[in-house]
Design a protein around this motif. Structure first.
Motif, PDB file in Angstrom:
ATOM      1  N   ASP A  68       4.673  -1.100   2.792  1.00  0.00           N
ATOM      2  CA  ASP A  68       4.690  -0.109   1.717  1.00  0.00           C
ATOM      3  C   ASP A  68       5.610  -0.553   0.593  1.00  0.00           C
ATOM      4  N   ASN A  71       8.190   1.848  -0.948  1.00  0.00           N
ATOM      5  CA  ASN A  71       9.285   2.420  -0.154  1.00  0.00           C
ATOM      6  C   ASN A  71      10.566   1.594  -0.327  1.00  0.00           C
ATOM      7  N   VAL A 249       9.723   8.664   3.460  1.00  0.00           N
ATOM      8  CA  VAL A 249       8.511   9.119   2.786  1.00  0.00           C
ATOM      9  C   VAL A 249       8.101  10.499   3.296  1.00  0.00           C
TER      10      VAL A 249
END
Lengths: 341, 341
Positions: A68, A71, A249
């Motif tokens: 990700d 992130n 997240v």
DNA sequence: GTTTAAAATGTTATCGGTAACTCTAACCTA
DNA sequence: TAGGTTAGAGTTACCGATAACATTTTAAAC
């Protein structure tokens, strides 16, 4: 494109001599070396890495595959990996699998066909196994970051997920919380499983009841659709006093839903999570977290990888580094001791 | 490593036949095609991209060079670029220059020597010129993102920095602010210059005085040392009622300093900035921003790049896409109309 | 049963480098 | 001064693929 043959011709030497000048190998007189160098500059020569890789059977390039790219945990990790790679004279390329097995598979294909010297992988989850087996089969050294994959033995850099999550829960319990829920990543991800274990163990150790409905399995990756969280909250007979999010997240997603419902953190509901928020940590509501040493994940992982590459077969047994996770108390948890529910 | 020759031998055909099967070129009987494919699977064959690139003179790989991998603007942009690349059958590799010219130079070297087919670049600043000239010289197609570089003509995807910043300032003025300061990125970055211009024009248009001490030139990249901001604030005879930050990173740094000094946003000081905060936008203090379409920067830039690559010389004049920036009002600005200063 | 075109496959050269070996003076050495 | 070293080059083959051309096989046509 200018090749060593063009340089050779202009400098009145053989291609081999040019190659020697480039690589500082063999014996070359100072005079020819200077001449060749001058011609290379004049002609703006850039060596063709593909040709070189082909014959040398090495690329001096490593690969970092994260799940990700948005992130902060992974981007900070990437910075660490990059620094360590450059420090050791390697190039580093990045790939972003987006928590998708398909994309991961594509990247593995790229990794194999470009013959990079090694890979740092944050796997999408347990089903990543065939991808890793493929790497192993082709003898591409790799180190796993953040997540273990059952069925594969390799170097690892992990966070102490279980212990970290226990710390979070115990922090909540200390402050009087008795009904604690957890939203977590997919159970096919090892760190999610361990975090859940830490959660359950902490409850058990404190003789607290556990209701399956309090656990919600979502995804560590960002999603635009938050209806799953909505449904989960709606499905609970009564709202918990605190929620533990399996990563940063998820915490944000929960926060977003809570805000929409007009539930204030920490006044009406407390929220803690695994992983810190990078530069956003200081934002309100100052979420209490268990912070991981993201940069170290990348830096140490890269060191393990490079050591494997250097020593090849004689690199000894697999290494496993477990980095501690530290509780950072901020202001997202209410102290409700003595308060009637 | 398994090569097409190994496959050829086992399948009792020539290497060329194997190559034809792989690339679906030429005429092959169904029988041999099936046999070759089976052998390829059996032997876990993976084509060597380096060998292929060498003879084909193309890599089907593109490169995205960004300046700050920890900034949500760039990571969102990266997602857009990635999607567009994959959509068009290209691989995408990332690099992170960290706003450093040296690192950028290293990456340009990598780009040239690996012979990627094209590059998307967010340049570190005007001094990136020689790097871009190098790309041009070696005929590597590139598209500039977010920042222009004087002296180079090329395809561009920019945000409307001047207009965007004017919107921010006008929003402040509307709410009664009369002493507005600005912290900005390096003046060697085109977007920083335009944002400053927007700032100044808005002041002038509203007959507001302008004090050079109100402007602080810092860096768009993250810094651990915030003493420059401290000194700037200390140096002002009186604190402004509002600060405009040239990008999101700077806003966070200012926020951090303000918090340290016990200055609440927006009660004691208002704060707005260019660029949004990705998933952190909803956090307190809900900073009012001018948001850019980060994903579109990457997606459209990639489309321009691929078009250049496809059409090569006949691609027509340079294109310039300017994406609007939209004011998103949150809660970091106090309305001080009628309030004595 | 030839002739002939098309289909299927093979051969050779090449991309841009480097390893391993060879060659040629100049320089020692006894 | 013959024989051996050595510094400073050059030659050749190869890495793993593909393009261009060459050859063989197959099948259709007469």
């Amino acid at each position: 494109m200018v090749t060593i043959y063009d340089i050779a011709e202009r400098a009145n030497v053989s291609a081999m001599t040019v190659s020697r000048v480039i690589n500082n190998t063999g014996k070359i007189s100072e005079k020819t070396r200077a001449r060749v160098k001058r011609v290379m500059e004049e002609m703006n020569y850039v060596p063709n890495q593909n040709a070189r890789s082909l014959v040398l059977q090495e690329t001096r390039t490593l690969f970092l595959l994260i799940t990700d790219i948005t992130n902060p945990f992974y981007t900070t990790l990437a910075r660490g990996a990059e620094d360590a790679a450059i420090h050791n004279g390697y190039r580093l390329l990045f790939g972003n699998s987006d928590e998708s097995l398909d994309k991961e598979s594509e990247y593995v294909q790229t990794i194999l066909s470009t013959r990079v010297d090694g890979v740092l992988v944050a796997p999408a989850g347990d089903p990543s196994l065939p991808h890793l087996e493929k790497l192993r089969q082709h003898k591409v050294p790799f180190v796993l970051l953040d997540r273990e994959v059952p069925g594969i033995e390799c170097d690892l850099v992990l966070g102490d997920s279980k212990e970290g999550c226990r710390k979070l829960v115990e922090h909540l319990i200390e402050r009087g919380h008795r009904k604690i829920a957890m939203i977590n990543g997919s159970s096919s991800v090892s760190s999610a499983r361990l975090r859940l274990q830490g959660f359950m163990e902490a409850l058990k150790l404190n003789d607290m009841p556990f209701d399956l409905a309090d656990i919600h399995e979502a995804s560590f990756g960002p999603r635009s659709d938050l209806s799953g969280i909505e449904a989960w909250l709606d499905g609970m007979p009564e709202l918990p006093s605190a929620i533990v999010a399996g990563n940063n997240v998820l915490a944000l997603e929960v926060l977003s839903v809570l805000r929409k419902r007009g539930l204030a953190v920490p006044d009406q509901l407390s929220l803690v999570c695994f992983d810190d928020f990078g530069p956003y940590a200081e934002y309100d509501p100052f979420i209490t977290v268990v912070a991981q040493q993201a940069y170290q994940f990348g830096y140490l992982g890269m060191q393990l990888l490079i050591e494997r590459i250097r020593k090849r077969e004689q690199a000894g047994p697999w290494k496993k580094i477990v980095l501690p996770a530290e509780l950072v108390v901020r202001r997202s948890v209410a102290d409700i001791r003595g308060t009637p529910t």
